[in-house]
Design a protein around this motif. Structure first.
Motif, PDB file in Angstrom:
ATOM      1  N   ALA A  79       0.829  -1.204   0.000  1.00  0.00           N
ATOM      2  CA  ALA A  79       0.000   0.000   0.000  1.00  0.00           C
ATOM      3  C   ALA A  79       0.866   1.257   0.000  1.00  0.00           C
ATOM      4  N   ASP A  80       0.251   2.381  -0.302  1.00  0.00           N
ATOM      5  CA  ASP A  80       0.943   3.666  -0.267  1.00  0.00           C
ATOM      6  C   ASP A  80       1.458   3.939   1.144  1.00  0.00           C
ATOM      7  N   GLU A  81       2.730   4.355   1.239  1.00  0.00           N
ATOM      8  CA  GLU A  81       3.384   4.691   2.512  1.00  0.00           C
ATOM      9  C   GLU A  81       3.240   3.583   3.556  1.00  0.00           C
ATOM     10  N   GLU A  82       3.308   2.346   3.097  1.00  0.00           N
ATOM     11  CA  GLU A  82       3.196   1.223   4.025  1.00  0.00           C
ATOM     12  C   GLU A  82       4.437   1.086   4.909  1.00  0.00           C
ATOM     13  N   TYR A  83       5.594   1.534   4.395  1.00  0.00           N
ATOM     14  CA  TYR A  83       6.851   1.405   5.120  1.00  0.00           C
ATOM     15  C   TYR A  83       7.456   2.774   5.423  1.00  0.00           C
ATOM     16  N   ASP A  84       8.157   2.829   6.550  1.00  0.00           N
ATOM     17  CA  ASP A  84       8.888   4.060   6.879  1.00  0.00           C
ATOM     18  C   ASP A  84      10.053   4.263   5.913  1.00  0.00           C
ATOM     19  N   TYR A  85      10.731   3.158   5.557  1.00  0.00           N
ATOM     20  CA  TYR A  85      11.872   3.221   4.634  1.00  0.00           C
ATOM     21  C   TYR A  85      11.778   2.103   3.599  1.00  0.00           C
TER      22      TYR A  85
END
Length: 203
Positions: A79-85
């Motif tokens: 998903a969109d912006e699922e991870y910090d990095y």
């Protein structure tokens, strides 16, 4: 310096960049060494994507969650912006669709970390100029016909790419012989004297 040692230097610098307790997606994660370091040192929650089946097996044996996949096909399962990095370490130049890969990274990650060898390094330029053949070195040991590096780029190319595609470069690090360049004119001399670069990106 051996390639493995240089990669280890890059690993250490990336570990310094990533904040504690972050979520991390590592693209082209190999045997999972970087993710394991991040888990041990920064208590991250991470997952790797790796195309090579043997590397996936080795990564899992090392206790790192890894799935087999081709990053050139995108990151549609995330998903969109699922991870910090989202991290792409020394792999950008070997992707078939680097622009697509970076845009997918920026969609899935709040911040992205990208590293690559600088093909404008002065020794590479001199090798091509005086020998008239595609450069080879400890860092780039391949023949022209078997190299995994199919999209060669430079530090200046990447800055231009960032401007054209409207994403922000939050931080840049430059390396020579595996060591970070720290002099005050780094931005001026890095396109010529840096072998490798790391960039931290965001939208």
């Amino acid at each position: 310096m051996e390639n493995s040692q240089r990669l280890h230097v890059n690993y250490a610098s990336i570990v310094d960049i990533v904040e504690e307790n972050s979520t991390v997606l590592d693209l082209g994660s190999g045997d999972g060494t970087l993710l394991k370091m991040l888990k041990d040192k920064k208590n991250i929650q991470g997952k790797g994507i790796e195309i090579d089946e043997n590397s996936v097996i080795e990564s899992i044996q090392n206790g790192v969650c890894t799935i087999q996949g081709d990053i050139d096909e995108g990151l549609k399962q995330f998903a969109d912006e699922e991870y910090d990095y989202v991290i792409l370490n020394s792999t950008l130049q070997s992707t078939e669709k680097p622009d697509y890969v970076i845009n997918e990274m920026l969609r899935v990650g709040k911040k992205c970390v990208v590293s690559f060898p600088n093909f404008a390094y002065w020794k590479v330029r001199f090798y091509l100029m005086f020998k008239g053949r595609m450069p080879k070195s400890e860092r780039l040991p391949f023949e022209w016909y078997d190299t995994p590096n199919i999209h060669l780029l430079t530090i200046n190319d990447f800055f231009e790419f960032a401007k054209k595609n409207n994403f922000k470069i939050l931080k840049s690090l430059y390396f020579t012989n595996g060591k970070i360049r720290k002099n005050i004119i780094t931005k001026l001399i890095s396109p010529l004297f840096a072998e490798d670069a790391i960039f931290v990106l965001t939208k």
